[in-house]
Design a protein around this motif. Structure first.
Motif, PDB file in Angstrom:
ATOM      1  N   PHE A  69       0.825  -1.205   0.000  1.00 54.01           N
ATOM      2  CA  PHE A  69       0.000   0.000   0.000  1.00 54.01           C
ATOM      3  C   PHE A  69       0.862   1.259   0.000  1.00 54.01           C
ATOM      4  CE2 PHE A  69      -2.480  -3.436   1.801  1.00 54.01           C
ATOM      5  CZ  PHE A  69      -3.617  -3.374   1.013  1.00 54.01           C
ATOM      6  N   ASP A  70       2.024   1.182  -0.658  1.00 53.49           N
ATOM      7  CA  ASP A  70       2.937   2.317  -0.712  1.00 53.49           C
ATOM      8  C   ASP A  70       2.723   3.164  -1.966  1.00 53.49           C
ATOM      9  OD1 ASP A  70       3.817   0.386  -2.446  1.00 53.49           O
ATOM     10  OD2 ASP A  70       5.935   0.718  -2.047  1.00 53.49           O
ATOM     11  N   HIS A  71       1.573   3.017  -2.586  1.00 55.29           N
ATOM     12  CA  HIS A  71       1.254   3.765  -3.802  1.00 55.29           C
ATOM     13  C   HIS A  71      -0.232   4.085  -3.803  1.00 55.29           C
ATOM     14  CE1 HIS A  71      -0.180  -0.212  -4.782  1.00 55.29           C
ATOM     15  NE2 HIS A  71      -0.820   0.285  -5.808  1.00 55.29           N
ATOM     16  N   SER A  72      -0.646   4.965  -4.690  1.00 55.32           N
ATOM     17  CA  SER A  72      -2.057   5.319  -4.816  1.00 55.32           C
ATOM     18  C   SER A  72      -2.721   4.398  -5.842  1.00 55.32           C
ATOM     19  CB  SER A  72      -2.192   6.776  -5.267  1.00 55.32           C
ATOM     20  OG  SER A  72      -3.518   7.038  -5.668  1.00 55.32           O
ATOM     21  N   THR A  73      -3.610   3.544  -5.370  1.00 53.91           N
ATOM     22  CA  THR A  73      -4.313   2.667  -6.310  1.00 53.91           C
ATOM     23  C   THR A  73      -5.221   3.475  -7.229  1.00 53.91           C
ATOM     24  OG1 THR A  73      -5.994   2.208  -4.628  1.00 53.91           O
ATOM     25  CG2 THR A  73      -4.235   0.591  -4.869  1.00 53.91           C
ATOM     26  N   ALA A  74      -5.717   4.607  -6.762  1.00 52.68           N
ATOM     27  CA  ALA A  74      -6.555   5.460  -7.610  1.00 52.68           C
ATOM     28  C   ALA A  74      -5.731   6.060  -8.752  1.00 52.68           C
ATOM     29  CB  ALA A  74      -7.187   6.571  -6.775  1.00 52.68           C
ATOM     30  N   TYR A  75      -4.503   6.473  -8.465  1.00 53.09           N
ATOM     31  CA  TYR A  75      -3.641   7.061  -9.485  1.00 53.09           C
ATOM     32  C   TYR A  75      -3.163   6.010 -10.483  1.00 53.09           C
ATOM     33  CZ  TYR A  75       0.323   9.393 -11.673  1.00 53.09           C
ATOM     34  OH  TYR A  75       1.190   9.912 -12.585  1.00 53.09           O
ATOM     35  N   PHE A  76      -2.631   4.899  -9.979  1.00 49.35           N
ATOM     36  CA  PHE A  76      -2.068   3.862 -10.851  1.00 49.35           C
ATOM     37  C   PHE A  76      -3.127   2.931 -11.447  1.00 49.35           C
ATOM     38  CE2 PHE A  76       1.747   5.074  -8.524  1.00 49.35           C
ATOM     39  CZ  PHE A  76       2.662   5.148  -9.546  1.00 49.35           C
ATOM     40  N   LYS A  77      -4.309   2.940 -10.871  1.00 52.10           N
ATOM     41  CA  LYS A  77      -5.421   2.093 -11.344  1.00 52.10           C
ATOM     42  C   LYS A  77      -5.040   0.604 -11.370  1.00 52.10           C
ATOM     43  CE  LYS A  77      -7.747   5.656 -14.065  1.00 52.10           C
ATOM     44  NZ  LYS A  77      -7.364   6.728 -13.234  1.00 52.10           N
ATOM     45  N   CYS A  78      -4.324   0.197 -10.327  1.00 52.30           N
ATOM     46  CA  CYS A  78      -3.966  -1.208 -10.172  1.00 52.30           C
ATOM     47  C   CYS A  78      -3.539  -1.452  -8.733  1.00 52.30           C
ATOM     48  CB  CYS A  78      -2.845  -1.612 -11.132  1.00 52.30           C
ATOM     49  SG  CYS A  78      -1.249  -0.867 -10.750  1.00 52.30           S
ATOM     50  N   ARG A  79      -3.463  -2.706  -8.388  1.00 49.22           N
ATOM     51  CA  ARG A  79      -2.954  -3.105  -7.087  1.00 49.22           C
ATOM     52  C   ARG A  79      -1.513  -3.572  -7.267  1.00 49.22           C
ATOM     53  NH1 ARG A  79      -7.617  -7.132  -5.256  1.00 49.22           N
ATOM     54  NH2 ARG A  79      -6.302  -7.407  -3.432  1.00 49.22           N
ATOM     55  N   ALA A  80      -0.726  -3.436  -6.229  1.00 42.34           N
ATOM     56  CA  ALA A  80       0.666  -3.886  -6.271  1.00 42.34           C
ATOM     57  C   ALA A  80       0.895  -4.862  -5.121  1.00 42.34           C
ATOM     58  CB  ALA A  80       1.614  -2.704  -6.160  1.00 42.34           C
ATOM     59  N   TYR A  81       1.871  -5.738  -5.321  1.00 38.43           N
ATOM     60  CA  TYR A  81       2.148  -6.800  -4.361  1.00 38.43           C
ATOM     61  C   TYR A  81       3.641  -6.895  -4.114  1.00 38.43           C
ATOM     62  CZ  TYR A  81      -2.571  -7.995  -5.706  1.00 38.43           C
ATOM     63  OH  TYR A  81      -3.918  -7.927  -5.954  1.00 38.43           O
ATOM     64  N   GLY A  82       3.987  -7.480  -2.994  1.00 34.84           N
ATOM     65  CA  GLY A  82       5.374  -7.767  -2.693  1.00 34.84           C
ATOM     66  C   GLY A  82       5.541  -9.261  -2.482  1.00 34.84           C
ATOM     67  N   TYR A  83       6.540  -9.821  -3.139  1.00 34.43           N
ATOM     68  CA  TYR A  83       6.885 -11.232  -2.953  1.00 34.43           C
ATOM     69  C   TYR A  83       8.012 -11.260  -1.935  1.00 34.43           C
ATOM     70  CZ  TYR A  83       8.233 -16.038  -3.964  1.00 34.43           C
ATOM     71  OH  TYR A  83       8.523 -17.371  -3.859  1.00 34.43           O
ATOM     72  N   GLN A  84       7.786 -11.923  -0.823  1.00 39.02           N
ATOM     73  CA  GLN A  84       8.751 -11.950   0.269  1.00 39.02           C
ATOM     74  C   GLN A  84       9.793 -13.035   0.016  1.00 39.02           C
ATOM     75  OE1 GLN A  84       5.684 -12.553   3.218  1.00 39.02           O
ATOM     76  NE2 GLN A  84       5.768 -10.409   3.821  1.00 39.02           N
ATOM     77  N   GLY A  85      10.897 -12.642  -0.591  1.00 41.84           N
ATOM     78  CA  GLY A  85      11.969 -13.576  -0.893  1.00 41.84           C
ATOM     79  C   GLY A  85      12.489 -13.388  -2.299  1.00 41.84           C
ATOM     80  N   GLU A  86      13.416 -14.252  -2.675  1.00 43.01           N
ATOM     81  CA  GLU A  86      13.999 -14.205  -4.009  1.00 43.01           C
ATOM     82  C   GLU A  86      13.135 -14.982  -4.999  1.00 43.01           C
ATOM     83  OE1 GLU A  86      18.049 -15.527  -4.086  1.00 43.01           O
ATOM     84  OE2 GLU A  86      18.635 -14.183  -2.459  1.00 43.01           O
ATOM     85  N   ILE A  87      13.201 -14.570  -6.244  1.00 47.68           N
ATOM     86  CA  ILE A  87      12.526 -15.286  -7.330  1.00 47.68           C
ATOM     87  C   ILE A  87      13.619 -15.824  -8.250  1.00 47.68           C
ATOM     88  CG2 ILE A  87      10.961 -15.091  -9.294  1.00 47.68           C
ATOM     89  CD1 ILE A  87       9.479 -12.881  -7.694  1.00 47.68           C
TER      90      ILE A  87
END
Length: 101
Positions: A69-87
């Motif tokens: 929730f470190d961004h404005s979903t209204a501005y970016f018009k999307c949700r963002a996620y964090g993956y905890q660890g390496e990919i």
């Protein structure tokens, strides 16, 4: 299994393909549900060439995904996620390029 997307600058392409996606100082790799949504976060910073990685997330690893929730979903018009660890590099399915020539 599901797919999510991570965007970054072009200069990180080779390193990521060799070593995978590493968490930042906050402990997560940022992801979105759509490729262009991931790219938006770099477009607003003025990047002209962006690469987006299509990342495979296995069912057993879905618990490592948290909504951020470190961004404005209204501005970016999307949700963002964090993956905890390496990919791992083996979880990268596709590379999509935005911008440039």
């Amino acid at each position: 299994m599901r797919y999510m997307y991570h965007a970054t600058s072009m200069d990180k392409l080779v390193d990521i393909l060799e070593t995978g996606l590493k968490p930042g100082i906050d402990g997560v790799v940022y992801l979105c549900e759509e490729p262009f949504d991931a790219a938006k976060f770099l477009i607003v910073r003025g990047l002209k060439e962006i690469i987006v990685f299509k990342v495979k997330i296995y069912k057993k690893d879905e618990k490592k995904i948290v909504e951020t929730f470190d961004h404005s979903t209204a501005y970016f018009k999307c949700r963002a996620y964090g993956y905890q660890g390496e990919i791992k590099p083996s979880n990268i399915e596709q590379v999509i390029k935005y911008g440039g020539s």
